[in-house]
Structures are given as C-alpha cells and as structure tokens.
Enzyme design. Structure first.
Site, PDB file in Angstrom:
ATOM      1  N   GLY A 129       0.731  -1.202   0.153  1.00 15.32           N
ATOM      2  CA  GLY A 129       0.009  -0.059  -0.159  1.00 15.32           C
ATOM      3  C   GLY A 129       0.714   1.457  -0.106  1.00 15.32           C
ATOM      4  O   GLY A 129       0.167   2.260  -0.003  1.00 15.32           O
ATOM      5  N   GLY A 145       2.886   2.608  -2.242  1.00 14.79           N
ATOM      6  CA  GLY A 145       3.329   3.026  -3.529  1.00 14.79           C
ATOM      7  C   GLY A 145       2.609   4.276  -4.132  1.00 14.79           C
ATOM      8  O   GLY A 145       1.494   4.776  -3.657  1.00 14.79           O
ATOM      9  N   CYS A 195      -0.489   3.507  -5.880  1.00 16.38           N
ATOM     10  CA  CYS A 195      -1.273   2.397  -5.348  1.00 16.38           C
ATOM     11  C   CYS A 195      -2.455   2.988  -4.671  1.00 16.38           C
ATOM     12  O   CYS A 195      -2.532   3.887  -4.061  1.00 16.38           O
ATOM     13  CB  CYS A 195      -0.154   1.744  -4.552  1.00 16.38           C
ATOM     14  SG  CYS A 195      -0.877   0.548  -3.242  1.00 16.38           S
TER      15      CYS A 195
HETATM   16  P1  5GP Z   1       6.332   3.719  -5.738  1.00 16.90           P
HETATM   17  O1  5GP Z   1       8.342   3.660  -5.669  1.00 16.90           O
HETATM   18  O2  5GP Z   1       6.119   4.214  -6.954  1.00 16.90           O
HETATM   19  O3  5GP Z   1       6.317   4.477  -4.589  1.00 16.90           O
HETATM   20  O4  5GP Z   1       6.356   2.255  -5.391  1.00 16.90           O
HETATM   21  C1  5GP Z   1       6.489   1.222  -6.476  1.00 16.90           C
HETATM   22  C2  5GP Z   1       5.972   0.162  -5.961  1.00 16.90           C
HETATM   23  O5  5GP Z   1       4.286   0.074  -5.806  1.00 16.90           O
HETATM   24  C3  5GP Z   1       5.984  -1.117  -6.889  1.00 16.90           C
HETATM   25  O6  5GP Z   1       7.083  -1.777  -6.851  1.00 16.90           O
HETATM   26  C4  5GP Z   1       4.832  -2.206  -6.352  1.00 16.90           C
HETATM   27  O7  5GP Z   1       5.113  -2.850  -5.354  1.00 16.90           O
HETATM   28  C5  5GP Z   1       3.618  -1.184  -6.034  1.00 16.90           C
HETATM   29  N1  5GP Z   1       2.667  -1.099  -7.213  1.00 16.90           N
HETATM   30  C6  5GP Z   1       3.064  -0.935  -8.296  1.00 16.90           C
HETATM   31  N2  5GP Z   1       1.532  -0.750  -9.001  1.00 16.90           N
HETATM   32  C7  5GP Z   1       0.734  -0.898  -8.151  1.00 16.90           C
HETATM   33  C8  5GP Z   1      -0.705  -1.068  -8.029  1.00 16.90           C
HETATM   34  O8  5GP Z   1      -1.368  -0.800  -9.060  1.00 16.90           O
HETATM   35  N3  5GP Z   1      -1.270  -1.261  -6.931  1.00 16.90           N
HETATM   36  C9  5GP Z   1      -0.699  -1.460  -5.831  1.00 16.90           C
HETATM   37  N4  5GP Z   1      -1.392  -1.873  -4.560  1.00 16.90           N
HETATM   38  N5  5GP Z   1       0.864  -1.338  -5.658  1.00 16.90           N
HETATM   39  C10 5GP Z   1       1.516  -1.162  -6.831  1.00 16.90           C
END
Ligand code: 5GP
Length: 378
Positions: free
Chosen positions: A208, A210, A213
């Site tokens: 959660g 991300g 996300c």
């Molecule tokens: P960020 O670095 O952008 O904060 O987080 C990246 C991570 O978000 C990814 O490696 C993956 O674990 C998570 N993530 C990517 N797409 C989604 C999504 O559609 N839903 C959720 N719950 N997590 C995502």
C-alpha cells in the site's frame, strides 16, 4: 486514549470469542485486536546526525556485497532496484542503472524472444526476470531458461500472504536451486520468515505505500512502510535473509531512511518514472512553436490502465487498486541517479557511516511532527 482503545477492543472481543468457541483455534485467534505501539512511515521520522571523523562524502562507499541463504552467487553493487512496473522495469533502465551497479526488475511483458536476446547479448547487466504465480508465467520462465540461464528471479504478487504464493516460491526454488530469488510483497515478520523458509533470498516489503497504489483506499489494508521495513528486516536477518523495501520513497531522504530502518535493497517506481529510459507514453506541449515533452503517463500495475493493456480489461470480481497519473518529464535518469546517490552519501557522512552496511547500526530515528520548511514550496 490507548487505554480507551484497549477497553473498546476488549469489549468487542468478548462476545466474538464466546460465539466463536466452536470453530477451529486458528479462526478464533483472528478475532479483532488493536495494536497500540506506533507504526511509522518515512514522513514520521528524521535521522539524527552523529559525531564522526569523516572528512568528505566522497569517501563513503554506497556499494554492498551480499551472500544469499539459498546458494545464489554473491552480489556486489549499489542495492537499488527499479520496480517491475511496465514504465520503469525496462531494458533501457537496466543499462542506465548498470553504470551505477544498481539493478532493474524487468516487467513481465517482454516477449520470450526479446528476453532471450537481451540475456544472451548483455548477460552482465543486472536484471531480475519477473513472474507472478500463474502457469503462463512459469511456462515463460521455462521457455527463456531453455535458451539462456536466468540467474535472478522476482516473484511478485500484490498479496504475499496466500498459501498459493508460498507454494509458488517453493516450486521456483526447487526448479532453480542456484538462482537469486526475490519474492513479495509482505509487511510482517512472520510472513517474511515463511517466504525465506520457502526459498526466497530477498523478501520484498510493502503493501500500500506506492505512489500509484490505491490498495489502502480500496481495501483498508496496509502497514506504515518504515515500520514494515524495520520489522521485516529484523525477521529476515535472523534467518540470514534480506529485504527489499518496495514503495513509498518520494525523495532521496526516504531511501536513506529505508536503509536506516534495515532495508538491504530499495525498490523505486515513481522516483524513476518520467525518464528517457522508461517505456511510458509521453505527453507533449508546445513551446515557441516546437513540440516538447512535458509529462509521462505512469500507472499502477493493478490500475484500469494496466489491466486494460495487459489483461484485456478489469475482471468482474476485482476492483482496480492502482491509479494513472502524469509525472513530469525529466530527461535522462542519470540526473536522478546522481541525486539519489548524492543524498545517500551525504546521509552517511551525517551519521558517520563509511559503508552502507553500517547505516542501520548508526541510525537513530527521531519522531517528528513536521519535516520541511515549505514557505517557498515543497
Ligand atoms: P513507488 O516507488 O512508486 O512508491 O512504489 C512502487 C511499488 O508500488 C511497486 O514496486 C509495487 O510494489 C507497487 N505497485 C505498483 N503498481 C501498483 C498498483 O497498481 N497497486 C498497488 N497496490 N501497488 C502497486
């Protein structure tokens, strides 16, 4: 207030436990409870500086070497991994990050031929081959392996708490005894241990946090990311496993906090989006009559956009748990990498850590009410 919450929890539990007395113990132990100790996100803390003799940030070493519990080869480099999202987990990103000895978890959507060609011609470039738990992914891995060795495998699911996922790790480990396997995502120590015992060398931590996300919004499920990293790394290190903090880093300082909390590797999506090395749709604007890139479309892998693109739409039994945004276009990822590495080096001089491995031992977090002076913006 905490005692009020405790009383409320107790009041709630009594009737539930009574009426559940005839069902198996595992169900009864899942009656509602409230944890009162604080759980922290990156925004809740800062790292306290420490006295040191270090003269310059150029003297610190941001590379680390790792041995892996399940027998994979030793790895040495800057432990940063581009997320296996289809915008960031690209071959071009792998080449760019390789110059800094960082890695990429390739997205799942390259065809077999492209992967075989890449692994064959650039076997030195550090990448993870990403799979889910479906048979199609397992077959694709076998098809690539029939042509070239696959040394690093990322088994990625949104919810790492299912028996099916643990069984998939066990199977991939059996079929790839010498591979480096990273698997997730989970956010608690018990499940971190379960994944390592099933065959994972590195456990991916984060539910959660991300940037694109929406799981917390859609399901109410999640765990503050810094606490998840602290608790999971403690569990993993006890078994000689490692963790990768996945998601929630918004600035280089968050990456430093993740290492400080015990993360061995850090995975980035949003911070690496918007660059030339991404495979994202570019949004253009006009400047002095010339078309110039302005932004890039970036989306969660569980968003409508991703599901429409890769799965022919959103299945009727599920909701989208990701969003679609436009991130500013930022040119080559090299500038961002310099910022990230410079930030980590500087953090190390502030706390007197000459090697990245020392960082968590030299970290004291202070809980804070605010982080930044925003009088001139964020
Ligand atoms: P960020 O670095 O952008 O904060 O987080 C990246 C991570 O978000 C990814 O490696 C993956 O674990 C998570 N993530 C990517 N797409 C989604 C999504 O559609 N839903 C959720 N719950 N997590 C995502």
């Amino acid at each position: 207030m905490p005692s009020l919450l405790r009383r409320a929890a107790a009041a709630y539990n009594v009737p539930r436990l009574c009426c559940l007395k005839n069902i198996p113990a595992i169900e009864r132990s899942h009656a509602m409870r409230i944890e009162n100790d604080p759980k922290l996100d990156f925004k809740d803390v800062l790292i306290r500086p420490k006295r040191s003799t270090m003269p310059s940030r150029s003297l610190v070493n941001i590379e680390r070497s790792f041995r892996f519990i399940h027998g994979a080869e030793e790895w040495k480099g800057f432990p940063l991994i581009a997320a296996n999202m289809d915008v960031t987990g690209t071959i071009a990103m792998a080449r760019a990050l390789h110059t800094h000895r960082a890695m990429v978890a390739l997205h799942k959507y390259y065809p077999v031929e492209r992967l075989v060609e890449f692994f064959r011609s650039e076997a030195s470039v550090d990448t993870f081959f990403t799979i889910g738990v479906g048979e199609v992914d397992m077959e694709k891995l076998s098809a690539v392996k029939a042509e070239v060795p696959v040394r690093k495998i990322c088994i990625d699911v949104a919810n790492g708490y299912t028996e099916r996922f643990v069984a998939a790790i066990r199977r991939v480990r059996e079929e790839n005894p010498g591979a480096l396997i990273m698997a997730g995502n989970v956010v608690t120590g018990d499940m971190t241990e379960a994944l390592i015992l099933a065959g994972a060398d590195i456990v991916k931590v984060g539910i959660g946090p991300g940037s694109v996300c929406t799981t917390r919004k859609m399901t109410g499920v999640g765990y503050p990311q810094l606490s998840a990293v602290i608790e999971c790394s403690d569990a993993a290190h006890g078994l000689k496993g490692w963790v990768c903090a996945d998601g929630g880093c918004t600035v280089p300082g968050d990456i430093s906090k993740a290492y400080g909390g015990g993360a061995d590797f850090v995975m980035l999506g949003g911070m690496l989006a918007g660059h030339d090395e991404c495979e994202g749709e570019i949004v253009y604007t006009e400047k002095d009559g010339v078309k110039v890139p302005k932004a890039m479309v970036f989306y969660g892998m569980s968003s409508d956009t991703a599901m429409n693109k890769h799965a022919g739409g959103v299945a009727s039994y599920r909701a989208s748990e990701g969003k679609t945004v436009e991130v500013p276009y930022r040119g080559a990822v090299e500038h961002t990498m310099q910022d990230i590495m410079g930030g980590v080096r500087s953090m190390m001089t502030y706390i007197g850590a000459t090697t990245l491995k020392e960082v968590s031992k030299r970290t004291t977090f202070v809980m804070v009410g605010s982080q930044l002076n925003t009088v001139f913006g964020g």
